[in-house]
Each structure stands twice: as C-alpha cells, then as structure tokens.
Scaffold this motif. Structure first.
Motif, mmCIF file in Angstrom:
data_model
loop_
_atom_site.group_PDB
_atom_site.id
_atom_site.type_symbol
_atom_site.label_atom_id
_atom_site.label_comp_id
_atom_site.label_asym_id
_atom_site.label_seq_id
_atom_site.Cartn_x
_atom_site.Cartn_y
_atom_site.Cartn_z
ATOM 1 N N ALA A 1 63.378 48.785 43.853
ATOM 2 C CA ALA A 1 62.845 47.423 43.984
ATOM 3 C C ALA A 1 63.071 46.621 42.705
ATOM 4 N N ALA A 2 62.890 47.250 41.547
ATOM 5 C CA ALA A 2 63.096 46.551 40.273
ATOM 6 C C ALA A 2 64.554 46.134 40.111
ATOM 7 N N SER A 3 65.461 47.000 40.539
ATOM 8 C CA SER A 3 66.887 46.683 40.468
ATOM 9 C C SER A 3 67.220 45.495 41.378
ATOM 10 N N LYS A 4 66.691 45.520 42.602
ATOM 11 C CA LYS A 4 66.917 44.406 43.533
ATOM 12 C C LYS A 4 66.358 43.101 42.974
ATOM 13 N N LEU A 5 65.166 43.166 42.397
ATOM 14 C CA LEU A 5 64.541 41.962 41.856
ATOM 15 C C LEU A 5 65.378 41.372 40.727
ATOM 16 N N GLY A 6 65.904 42.221 39.863
ATOM 17 C CA GLY A 6 66.749 41.737 38.766
ATOM 18 C C GLY A 6 67.961 40.979 39.275
ATOM 19 N N ARG A 7 68.617 41.510 40.321
ATOM 20 C CA ARG A 7 69.786 40.841 40.887
ATOM 21 C C ARG A 7 69.417 39.505 41.534
ATOM 22 N N VAL A 8 68.313 39.479 42.274
ATOM 23 C CA VAL A 8 67.896 38.250 42.943
ATOM 24 C C VAL A 8 67.517 37.178 41.915
ATOM 25 N N LEU A 9 66.768 37.574 40.885
ATOM 26 C CA LEU A 9 66.365 36.595 39.870
ATOM 27 C C LEU A 9 67.558 36.092 39.066
ATOM 28 N N ASP A 10 68.532 36.966 38.785
ATOM 29 C CA ASP A 10 69.749 36.506 38.106
ATOM 30 C C ASP A 10 70.420 35.406 38.913
ATOM 31 N N SER A 11 70.521 35.632 40.212
ATOM 32 C CA SER A 11 71.166 34.655 41.089
ATOM 33 C C SER A 11 70.378 33.354 41.149
ATOM 34 N N ARG A 12 69.080 33.449 41.361
ATOM 35 C CA ARG A 12 68.247 32.235 41.456
ATOM 36 C C ARG A 12 68.210 31.481 40.141
#
Length: 129
Positions: free
Chosen positions: A84-95
C-alpha cells in the motif's frame, strides 16, 4: 503532516507497529510534507479463508484537493503495508507532478498576473515600412 495508524482487533503489533509505520511514512513521504495535511493507515484482517486476508488501506489528504486512497491485500501485515505504501508513493508522485509541473514548466495557475489587465489579448500592430 499528521499520521494516524488504526488497526482492528485481529491485528497484533500495538505501539511498535504504529511507530514503525509512522516513521516509515514520514521518511518516504517527506517530499510531500508541505502538501499533505493528514495520512491515515488502516490495517485489518478480512477474516475469510483466502490466503491473502491481511489488508492495508492508506488515505492521504492533500491540502485543498480530494483525498487519495490505496488498498493492498497480502498474507502478512508487513507485506500489506509495504504494498500500500508503494502504491501511495506512485499515486502521489503522479498527482503532485500534475498539480505543480506542467510539461516541464510552471502551469498557468502559478504565473504572475499581468501588469496591465487592459492589454491582455490585444495584438499590437507592428509599424510598416
């Protein structure tokens, strides 16, 4: 940035788990610390007969934007959190990059206002020879 860790009654780890998650998120999301107001982590067990019955949901709240939530299922609490932390990092980078960087330059929202608003959109005639 405020970080809150919640677990259900089936997840064991207590204060040690909460400290680990808080410290890890503070370091991995430090580049977003001025942008994020709060991050909530929910660790739970689905209780089904599936092997991947541990679940981690992380919700991040950027200031002035809609919250972002990611979910990851795994066989262990550590794996569920790491996914979940890995997914969140990718999503926040994009946003974050979409909100603050438009194709390598500042977006129009970050440009200064024109000095003379009356001249916006006016095309000046060039003198002819």
């Amino acid at each position: 940035m405020q970080i809150q860790v919640n677990t259900d009654h089936n997840i064991h780890g207590g204060e040690g788990l909460a400290t680990y998650v808080t410290t890890d998120l503070e370091s991995s999301l430090s580049r977003f610390s001025g942008w994020l107001t709060r991050v909530e982590v929910h660790l739970s067990e689905d209780g089904g007969s599936k092997p991947e019955d541990k679940k981690c949901v992380i919700e991040a709240r950027p200031g002035g934007k809609q919250p972002v939530a990611v979910t990851h299922h795994a066989t262990t609490v550590d794996d569920a959190y790491a996914g979940a932390a890995s997914k969140l990092g990718r999503v926040l980078d994009s946003r974050y990059s979409r909100a603050h960087d438009h194709k390598g330059s500042d977006s129009i929202r970050h440009m200064p206002a024109p000095e003379d608003p009356e001249l916006v959109g006016v095309i000046e005639d060039e003198p002819r020879d």
